[in-house]
Design an enzyme around this catalytic site. Structure first.
Site, PDB file in Angstrom:
ATOM      1  N   HIS A  17       0.838  -1.202   0.000  1.00  0.00           N
ATOM      2  CA  HIS A  17       0.000   0.000   0.000  1.00  0.00           C
ATOM      3  C   HIS A  17       0.874   1.254   0.000  1.00  0.00           C
ATOM      4  O   HIS A  17       0.625   2.206  -0.733  1.00  0.00           O
ATOM      5  CB  HIS A  17      -0.901   0.028   1.249  1.00  0.00           C
ATOM      6  N   LYS A  41     -17.026  -6.944   6.238  1.00  0.00           N
ATOM      7  CA  LYS A  41     -15.815  -7.551   6.794  1.00  0.00           C
ATOM      8  C   LYS A  41     -15.689  -7.202   8.266  1.00  0.00           C
ATOM      9  O   LYS A  41     -16.015  -6.103   8.677  1.00  0.00           O
ATOM     10  CB  LYS A  41     -14.579  -7.007   6.061  1.00  0.00           C
ATOM     11  N   ARG A  90      -2.027  -6.108  -8.337  1.00  0.00           N
ATOM     12  CA  ARG A  90      -0.902  -7.010  -8.064  1.00  0.00           C
ATOM     13  C   ARG A  90      -0.733  -8.060  -9.143  1.00  0.00           C
ATOM     14  O   ARG A  90       0.294  -8.180  -9.755  1.00  0.00           O
ATOM     15  CB  ARG A  90      -1.099  -7.717  -6.705  1.00  0.00           C
ATOM     16  N   SER A 128      -2.901  -7.737   2.954  1.00  0.00           N
ATOM     17  CA  SER A 128      -3.188  -7.545   4.382  1.00  0.00           C
ATOM     18  C   SER A 128      -3.554  -8.887   5.017  1.00  0.00           C
ATOM     19  O   SER A 128      -3.193  -9.170   6.158  1.00  0.00           O
ATOM     20  CB  SER A 128      -4.342  -6.557   4.570  1.00  0.00           C
TER      21      SER A 128
HETATM   22  O1  PNS Z   1      -8.742  -2.890   0.035  1.00  0.00           O
HETATM   23  P1  PNS Z   1      -9.982  -3.428  -0.614  1.00  0.00           P
HETATM   24  O2  PNS Z   1     -10.719  -4.332   0.348  1.00  0.00           O
HETATM   25  O3  PNS Z   1      -9.731  -4.045  -1.943  1.00  0.00           O
HETATM   26  O4  PNS Z   1     -10.941  -2.145  -0.871  1.00  0.00           O
HETATM   27  C1  PNS Z   1     -12.187  -2.294  -1.487  1.00  0.00           C
HETATM   28  C2  PNS Z   1     -12.970  -0.975  -1.422  1.00  0.00           C
HETATM   29  C3  PNS Z   1     -13.108  -0.515   0.009  1.00  0.00           C
HETATM   30  C4  PNS Z   1     -12.243   0.077  -2.220  1.00  0.00           C
HETATM   31  C5  PNS Z   1     -14.378  -1.245  -2.048  1.00  0.00           C
HETATM   32  O5  PNS Z   1     -14.974  -2.318  -1.397  1.00  0.00           O
HETATM   33  C6  PNS Z   1     -15.301  -0.030  -1.980  1.00  0.00           C
HETATM   34  O6  PNS Z   1     -15.138   0.898  -2.749  1.00  0.00           O
HETATM   35  N1  PNS Z   1     -16.261  -0.041  -1.039  1.00  0.00           N
HETATM   36  C7  PNS Z   1     -17.210   1.040  -0.867  1.00  0.00           C
HETATM   37  C8  PNS Z   1     -18.633   0.615  -1.253  1.00  0.00           C
HETATM   38  C9  PNS Z   1     -18.870   0.811  -2.737  1.00  0.00           C
HETATM   39  O7  PNS Z   1     -18.774   1.898  -3.262  1.00  0.00           O
HETATM   40  N2  PNS Z   1     -19.200  -0.301  -3.431  1.00  0.00           N
HETATM   41  C10 PNS Z   1     -19.470  -0.271  -4.852  1.00  0.00           C
HETATM   42  C11 PNS Z   1     -18.208  -0.266  -5.697  1.00  0.00           C
HETATM   43  S1  PNS Z   1     -17.231  -1.705  -5.447  1.00  0.00           S
END
Ligand code: PNS
Length: 161
Positions: A17, A41, A90, A128
């Site tokens: 990150h 989560k 990645r 993570s």
């Molecule tokens: O680190 P991660 O878990 O890959 O992050 C994922 C994240 C938090 C960026 C994604 O789940 C997100 O944008 N969540 C907010 C809810 C949302 O907007 N959902 C619709 C688009 S995925």
């Protein structure tokens, strides 16, 4: 002013990150690192802890701001008057999920653009999840996360978190 948001769970933030943050910070005038409150989560670190770790490890980057958000990412972007999402990629295994998220975000708000930075080779295996697993079993994560995060992980697992 070119502003971008780098969203994620950051539970906890890893060297991978930080690498993306440092590289993205060079591309934009302001980079907001936004820790998501993800109700699906059960995080190891709560929202305050994740924000605090992110602030600590990005102290040396004046153009980086740390924040958290709940709800839809695109709504957060609109609130911040920002049209750019930065994500790290990645491996091929990330692609499908990231592709889907980028498409749904642009469906929800057509003015949003997702920019992918390819991870550095040395971080390509890092996540993570793997860091938490190693730390929880007493393995060393000194090469995987910033020093500050390593200490927080040690504290967490010492306390039986
Ligand atoms: O680190 P991660 O878990 O890959 O992050 C994922 C994240 C938090 C960026 C994604 O789940 C997100 O944008 N969540 C907010 C809810 C949302 O907007 N959902 C619709 C688009 S995925």
């Amino acid at each position: 002013m070119k502003r971008a948001v780098y969203p994620g769970s950051f539970d906890p933030p890893t060297n991978g990150h930080l690498d993306i943050i440092e590289r993205a910070a060079k591309l934009f005038d302001e980079l907001i690192v936004a820790a998501a409150i993800n109700y699906e989560k059960e995080p190891l670190f709560n929202q305050e802890e994740r924000v605090e770790m992110l602030k600590e490890i990005t102290r040396h980057l004046p153009q980086v701001k740390v924040d958290s958000f709940s709800g839809l990412l695109v709504n957060y972007l609109k609130k911040k008057d920002c049209h750019i999402i930065v994500k790290g990629l990645r491996a091929l295994s990330d692609f499908e999920n990231e592709f889907q998220m980028a498409l749904i975000n642009s469906k929800l708000w057509k003015e949003v653009e997702t920019v992918f930075l390819i991870t550095s080779a040395e971080n390509s295996f890092l996540s993570s999840r793997i860091v938490k697993e190693v730390a929880s079993l007493g393995g060393s994560v000194g090469d995987l996360v910033p020093k500050y995060v390593e200490k927080k992980l040690q504290d967490k697992f010492k306390k039986g978190g």
